[in-house]
Scaffold this motif. Structure first.
Motif, PDB file in Angstrom:
ATOM      1  N   GLN A   1     -33.739  20.743   7.153  1.00 23.17           N
ATOM      2  CA  GLN A   1     -33.578  20.216   5.803  1.00 23.17           C
ATOM      3  C   GLN A   1     -32.278  20.742   5.211  1.00 23.17           C
TER       4      GLN A   1
ATOM      5  N   ASP B   1     -30.788  19.722  -0.422  1.00 20.96           N
ATOM      6  CA  ASP B   1     -31.914  18.814  -0.598  1.00 20.96           C
ATOM      7  C   ASP B   1     -33.157  19.503  -1.149  1.00 20.96           C
TER       8      ASP B   1
ATOM      9  N   ASN C   1     -36.225  17.521  -3.347  1.00 20.08           N
ATOM     10  CA  ASN C   1     -37.169  16.991  -2.362  1.00 20.08           C
ATOM     11  C   ASN C   1     -38.451  17.824  -2.402  1.00 20.08           C
ATOM     12  N   ASN C   2     -39.479  17.296  -3.068  1.00 22.09           N
ATOM     13  CA  ASN C   2     -40.739  18.029  -3.169  1.00 22.09           C
ATOM     14  C   ASN C   2     -41.672  17.767  -1.996  1.00 22.09           C
ATOM     15  N   ARG C   3     -41.140  17.184  -0.934  1.00 21.26           N
ATOM     16  CA  ARG C   3     -41.948  16.985   0.269  1.00 21.26           C
ATOM     17  C   ARG C   3     -42.230  18.316   0.964  1.00 21.26           C
ATOM     18  N   TYR C   4     -41.298  19.255   0.828  1.00 21.47           N
ATOM     19  CA  TYR C   4     -41.468  20.571   1.435  1.00 21.47           C
ATOM     20  C   TYR C   4     -41.694  21.588   0.321  1.00 21.47           C
ATOM     21  N   HIS C   5     -42.779  22.344   0.429  1.00 23.21           N
ATOM     22  CA  HIS C   5     -43.164  23.259  -0.632  1.00 23.21           C
ATOM     23  C   HIS C   5     -42.766  24.691  -0.279  1.00 23.21           C
TER      24      HIS C   5
ATOM     25  N   GLN D   1     -38.422  23.161  -7.904  1.00 25.50           N
ATOM     26  CA  GLN D   1     -38.189  21.805  -7.436  1.00 25.50           C
ATOM     27  C   GLN D   1     -38.374  20.801  -8.571  1.00 25.50           C
TER      28      GLN D   1
ATOM     29  N   HIS E   1     -38.722  16.623  -9.538  1.00 22.47           N
ATOM     30  CA  HIS E   1     -39.063  15.295  -9.021  1.00 22.47           C
ATOM     31  C   HIS E   1     -37.958  14.333  -9.431  1.00 22.47           C
TER      32      HIS E   1
END
Length: 439
Positions: free
Chosen positions: A147, A151, A155-159, A165, A167
């Motif tokens: 990643q 990013d 990018n809140n796909r990875y916590h 973070q 949105h």
């Protein structure tokens, strides 16, 4: 908790110590300037080196370096850097298993700095072989990806547990709302200016009779619009500090408004110019196009009505967008009121939840609960794993052995008998009687 190589990737200004040796040995810690000031006060930085810092009442570390704080906003706002070698030589090895490849935690990250000419795709091609060689016996093998550091903020796909973070679609929605509000204000100004144009028709006629050109009149009206817009910007700059103060609880820490920053100054200048052009060009061209003879005769209304199609369109658009915002505001208000006042089936008022470490012993939890009970005003203390409104709960399946032989997915929570009393949990019949008793 980091390795010495962290400072090879992220460049800090070292005030005391050096990156090569500061975290090489166990039980060492590097502090930021602000953290050193918080721990030791106004002691000279050189005198802090070699002093001890105690974490969690039991982890004694020696200060081996001090670095300058980041001067700009960052998701990597770490202030305490503990040597990674401390794990194997302390009780931390019971919580952080460095020999188990299957121990995945979202609060552990690895940073990789690629060599020049190497692409992320070239590195990611090697990950399947790496996973196959080291991570086995855990069902479906995990998929490793790189990643970009730029990013992680949007990018809140990875916590993780440290970055703030944001949105990105929410930011775009807020920007769109701000643009629409500004657009409505511009259209409203155009409508008001054109509505008042009849009162200025004679002024336009006199200017043209005295030799004024259409261009000079257009410039005059544009300058008037620019001055009004400038006054609005100045008022907004004074009002923004009051708005920030009133909405301070909703603003993330570290967010501030610097009126003298180049970026903000450029933004204000662009807003000023663009708004002045959008709001002033059409009324200026409309007023400057009046014929002097008809204007002096008081027949400006005839000219105005013949050129009012755009104005009528703008009025319809303005009212349409305004109604959409009003209806949307009412709907959102009703939804928020529903969320705040809906009976969730349990009591959520006057209850404070405190998180404890997952590895605390029963004796430690009992001591903690007994101490909390001694606080005046505390009625009941309960132990449980997650709150009823938590984002995630443990899950299970309930099988019905009746005629239909159906099954139902259900959530569960680990708790003591007092939790139902604390939150006044009701069963399906609405009763507050608890078959498993209360002590």
């Amino acid at each position: 908790m980091t390795e010495p190589q962290y400072f090879n990737i992220f460049k800090y200004q070292w005030l005391q110590g050096n990156s090569a040796t500061a975290l090489k040995e166990p039980f060492k810690v590097v502090l930021s300037r602000s953290e050193a000031l918080r721990y030791f006060g106004t002691v000279p930085l050189a005198a802090i080196i070699g002093k001890q810092v105690i974490y969690n009442d039991s982890l004694r570390l020696t200060v081996s370096g001090i670095v300058e704080d980041w001067t700009k906003n960052s998701d990597l706002a770490f202030k305490d850097f503990i040597s990674f070698a401390t794990v194997e030589h302390s009780f931390l090895k019971h919580d952080i298993d460095l020999h188990n490849w299957g121990m995945w935690e979202f609060n552990s990250q690895g940073y990789v700095k690629l060599a020049k000419g190497v692409t992320p795709a070239q590195i990611e091609k090697q990950f399947p072989g790496f996973v196959k060689a080291h991570i086995t016996g855990y069902g479906k093998p995990p998929r490793l990806l790189l990643q970009p550091l730029a990013d992680i903020h949007f990018n809140n796909r990875y916590h993780d547990v440290y970055s703030r973070q944001t949105h990105l679609p929410t930011l775009y929605a807020l920007i769109a709302i701000a643009v629409f509000i500004l657009l409505i204000a511009v259209i409203n100004f155009i409508n008001l200016s054109t509505a008042q144009s009849l009162a200025r028709a004679r002024e336009v006629g006199v200017h043209k009779v005295l030799g004024g050109s259409k261009t000079s009149l257009t410039v005059q009206f544009m300058v008037e619009t620019f001055i009004l817009t400038l006054i609005a910007v100045v008022i907004a700059l004074f009002a923004i500090h009051l708005v920030i103060f009133l909405f301070h609880p909703f603003i993330p820490p570290g967010a501030n408004l610097s009126l003298f920053s180049p970026a903000l100054s450029l933004f204000l200048v662009l807003i000023l110019i663009v708004t002045s052009i959008l709001a002033g060009f059409y009324p200026a061209r409309l007023l400057s196009s009046y014929l002097p003879v008809l204007s002096l005769k008081g027949q400006g209304a005839t000219q105005f009505n013949n050129k009012s199609y755009l104005r009528k369109t703008l009025i319809v658009f303005q009212f349409t967008v305004s109604l959409v915002f009003i209806i949307g505001t009412l709907i959102v208000g009703k939804q928020i009121n529903f969320i705040l006042n809906k009976d969730l089936g349990f009591n959520k008022d006057a209850i404070i939840t405190m998180h404890t470490e997952w590895n605390n012993s029963i004796d430690q939890l009992n001591v903690f609960c007994n101490k909390v009970k001694e606080i005046p005003g505390v009625q009941v203390v309960s132990r449980h794993r997650t709150t009823p409104a938590a984002e995630r709960h443990g899950g299970t399946i309930i099988f019905n052995k009746g005629a239909e032989n159906s099954k139902t997915e259900a959530s569960f929570d680990f708790c003591d008998r007092k939790l139902c009393v604390v939150i006044r949990l009701k069963d399906c019949s609405g009763s507050q009687s608890y078959p498993f008793g209360y002590y």
